[in-house]
Each structure stands twice: as structure tokens, then as C-alpha cells.
Design a protein around this motif. Sequence first.
Motif, PDB file in Angstrom:
ATOM      1  N   PRO A 138       0.765  -1.247   0.045  1.00 48.21           N
ATOM      2  CA  PRO A 138       0.007   0.221  -0.067  1.00 48.21           C
ATOM      3  C   PRO A 138       0.927   1.382   0.027  1.00 48.21           C
ATOM      4  O   PRO A 138       2.046   1.227   0.514  1.00 48.21           O
ATOM      5  CB  PRO A 138      -0.776  -0.142   1.455  1.00 48.21           C
ATOM      6  CG  PRO A 138      -0.877  -1.667   1.669  1.00 48.21           C
ATOM      7  CD  PRO A 138       0.543  -2.113   0.974  1.00 48.21           C
ATOM      8  N   THR A 139       0.359   2.105  -0.568  1.00 45.38           N
ATOM      9  CA  THR A 139       1.094   3.647  -0.553  1.00 45.38           C
ATOM     10  C   THR A 139       1.414   3.959   0.698  1.00 45.38           C
ATOM     11  O   THR A 139       2.419   4.865   0.981  1.00 45.38           O
ATOM     12  CB  THR A 139       0.181   4.436  -1.484  1.00 45.38           C
ATOM     13  OG1 THR A 139      -0.029   3.974  -2.802  1.00 45.38           O
ATOM     14  CG2 THR A 139       1.017   5.647  -1.763  1.00 45.38           C
ATOM     15  N   SER A 140       0.329   4.023   1.702  1.00 45.35           N
ATOM     16  CA  SER A 140       0.381   4.454   2.951  1.00 45.35           C
ATOM     17  C   SER A 140       1.622   3.643   3.705  1.00 45.35           C
ATOM     18  O   SER A 140       2.410   4.334   4.293  1.00 45.35           O
ATOM     19  CB  SER A 140      -0.774   4.330   3.550  1.00 45.35           C
ATOM     20  OG  SER A 140      -1.162   2.914   3.741  1.00 45.35           O
ATOM     21  N   ALA A 141       1.722   2.387   3.559  1.00 46.53           N
ATOM     22  CA  ALA A 141       2.745   1.682   4.187  1.00 46.53           C
ATOM     23  C   ALA A 141       4.070   1.967   3.311  1.00 46.53           C
ATOM     24  O   ALA A 141       5.123   2.044   4.356  1.00 46.53           O
ATOM     25  CB  ALA A 141       2.496   0.012   4.087  1.00 46.53           C
ATOM     26  N   LEU A 142       4.179   2.252   2.364  1.00 47.96           N
ATOM     27  CA  LEU A 142       5.427   2.748   1.528  1.00 47.96           C
ATOM     28  C   LEU A 142       6.057   3.980   2.007  1.00 47.96           C
ATOM     29  O   LEU A 142       7.022   4.356   2.297  1.00 47.96           O
ATOM     30  CB  LEU A 142       5.349   2.833   0.094  1.00 47.96           C
ATOM     31  CG  LEU A 142       6.699   3.040  -0.920  1.00 47.96           C
ATOM     32  CD1 LEU A 142       7.804   1.982  -0.473  1.00 47.96           C
ATOM     33  CD2 LEU A 142       6.246   2.825  -2.191  1.00 47.96           C
ATOM     34  N   GLU A 143       4.891   4.855   2.400  1.00 42.95           N
ATOM     35  CA  GLU A 143       5.212   6.002   2.767  1.00 42.95           C
ATOM     36  C   GLU A 143       5.748   6.303   4.174  1.00 42.95           C
ATOM     37  O   GLU A 143       6.878   6.913   4.568  1.00 42.95           O
ATOM     38  CB  GLU A 143       3.990   7.023   2.869  1.00 42.95           C
ATOM     39  CG  GLU A 143       3.530   7.530   1.491  1.00 42.95           C
ATOM     40  CD  GLU A 143       2.323   8.263   1.581  1.00 42.95           C
ATOM     41  OE1 GLU A 143       1.714   8.703   2.717  1.00 42.95           O
ATOM     42  OE2 GLU A 143       1.525   8.881   0.522  1.00 42.95           O
TER      43      GLU A 143
END
Length: 416
Positions: free
Chosen positions: A185-190
Amino acid sequence: MPLRDLPCLSPQGSVLSQSKRINKRKSKSCLSEGLDTECTPTELIQQWSPTHKHQRLISKGKENDGNQFVLARRSRRKKECTSAGISWDHLPDELLLRVLFYLPLQDLLRMSTVCKRWHRLGLDESLWRSVDLEGLTHMDPALRQVLKTGVQRLRCPRSFVEELHFTDTGPLQILHLDLSSSIIPTSALESIICRCRLLECLSLEGLQLSDSIISALSRNPNLLQLNLSGCSGFSAPVLSDMLQSCSSIQQLNISWCDFNNDHVKTVVHNVSSGIIHFNLSGYRESLTLDDVKVLVTRCPNIQTLDLSDSTLLMADSFPVLKQLKYLRHLSLSRCYHIHLAALTDLGKMFPQLCLLDVFGIVQNSHLPSLKKEMPHVSINSRPFSSVARPTPTSRLTGCLSDRSMWNRRCRLRVKL
């Protein structure tokens, strides 16, 4: 019988004892008379001197044998070793860490469950410098735990991550990170990228990004290799700020991204002037000759340049590319407006050229004649680009070298 009723201990004493006392007084008087003279013989002094008492040093057996009671001081004996060898508990932490350094990942995790001390040593950051988690199914807890250990080189391509919840918000120590073709997920990558400040090599190939992630990359001034091939989800202004901040980039792969004309112009106008290997392929209707002119003027030290699938480029771009005096590898695959006849002059225009990729332009039947014109150039030997990629795709999949990351293997690896 009471002690005072014994004849030898009565107040009057026995006759024998009295006679002994009289003789003792006489002997003392004789001794005193003899010793008072100045010319007393030495033999006489030694004869009447009391005998020396020898101290009993070691009492063998029991001290209270029979009716005798003996007072003696025990000698100091060295503590005998209770075990035949050296116990693990007696080894210092530094020596134990050196031993644990040679354990594989599974054994290291199993060892850390023995006791509290081994658990602390098993998670020491010196043992977790480089980790390869490729092939691990449940990535979330493993990735969270590895990031806590202070890992510096982390390889987990093609991984599946659902969510990451960090309790610690401190900066990470990651230098090399490979998350290529992962499902995350983009949030996890952030949450990962925003905590990185020391990145040197990064590969996010094929991932959905955001403006926050690209902005976080600008806080890594030591970034040398960046692979954003096939990425999407970020704007041109944020990309411009990132390229200006990361002025030390030497290898950049930004091919086949979800770009428009503004993105392409942003790249050629803001890419680091010291870049050496550059992949800008895949922009059929966006990359123009004017963009190539800006790129060549800005980055004169390019050695590897990939402009494949740029259908707007023609043979008139060759005089512009001629300004790259150090060019050794040129890729113009599927640039269909470049004809075969124009390629024969490349050998003379680029004396340093060693590799030329023209897939889709030159048919196999015409390759011998082209190689005859450029005998010192290897033609169509690299079907895939290796710019900024952690593992070049030209290597055989499944071999040991396939699990390397930027020419180095990770020490701890998951064995399936």
C-alpha cells in the motif's frame, strides 16, 4: 568424677607434682646462675633453650581423630572448575556476536529464543546489516522487525505487504533498499520512505507512488542510484524539487512512467549534471529533439543512454548525441523513424561506443552487414536495461548471483 577431685589438679597437688616443682626451681636457678656469667658457652645456651614448635600446615584426614582436638587453619585452595570446558555464559558479548555472525537467518532466529541474553544478542544491529526477505509469505511482521534492528541493506522484491504499523518514528538506517515489483500500500510505503535519510541506492520499480514519497526522497542528498521505472502517482513539480535536491545521482532509471510532456521536460531540465547512466525510454509521443538537446547540454558526461521507444526521434538526433564524448552504450530500440542506412555512420561518430541496441529497427538478416561496418561495437547484446537496477535482468533467474543487490549479496537470506 569432677575435674577438681583429680589428684593432679587438686589445690595441694600430689607429692610427685611437688617434687617436680622443686626440681624445676632448682634447674631455673642453675640456669640463671650459668647465664649470668659473661663467658657462657654456646652449647649451654642451646641445651637450655626451649625447643621450637613446628606449625602444622595441613591437617590430613579428620582433625578430631581419637580423643585429640586440633585447631588448624585450612590452606587456601584454588577453586576447581565445575565443568570440563568453557561455558557460553562466561564468553563476552563481543565474542558471542562474532560467533553468531556466521549463523544463517533461521538459526539466528531460533537461537534468540533460548534466553534473555541470547535474545538481546540475536537482535543486535551488527548482525542485521544486510537482509534478503525475498520469498517470505507473511511479510508484515518480518519487515517490521527487520526495520527495528537497524538494517542497512534490505532486499525484498516481489513481496506482498498489507499494512505496516510502526510504534517507533525515528529515522531508519537503510542505505540500499529494493522493493521492486512489490505489492505494498502507498501508506505503508510512505511510512518507510519518509523515515529514510541515508539512502544511496533505491529501487521502487513498478510501484504506485505519491507526492509525499517523492518529497521524502529529496531528503536523501547521498542518493546515487534511483530506479523509478514504471512508477506512477506523482506530479511534475514535486519531481522537479526531488531532482534538484538529489544532485549526486549517477544512475537514474525513470523509463515507462505515467508521464506527460510536462514530466519529461521536468526531467531533462532538472536531472543531475553529473549523471553517468540514464534511462529515459518509453515516451513515444513526449520526448522530442529539443528535449535531447537540453539533456546533452546539461549532462555531457553520460556514458549509458537509453532512448528506446521514442518514436519522434529521427536521424537528425545523431549530430546532437555526438556531443557526448564519453558515450559507450546507446539504446535506440523501436525508434522506427531511424533508418538502417543512418546507423552505419554511428561507428565513426562515436569512437568510444561499445554497445548499440537497435531492436525493432534492424532485422536479423541485416545484422551481419551492420556489424561489418562497426566491428568494434556489440549490437543487440543487451535486450534489457540494467541502469540503476539492483539485479540486472540479463542474469539467469534462479542462480546464486540472481539474489545479489547492486553487485553485493545480503548476508541473511530466507531459504525456502
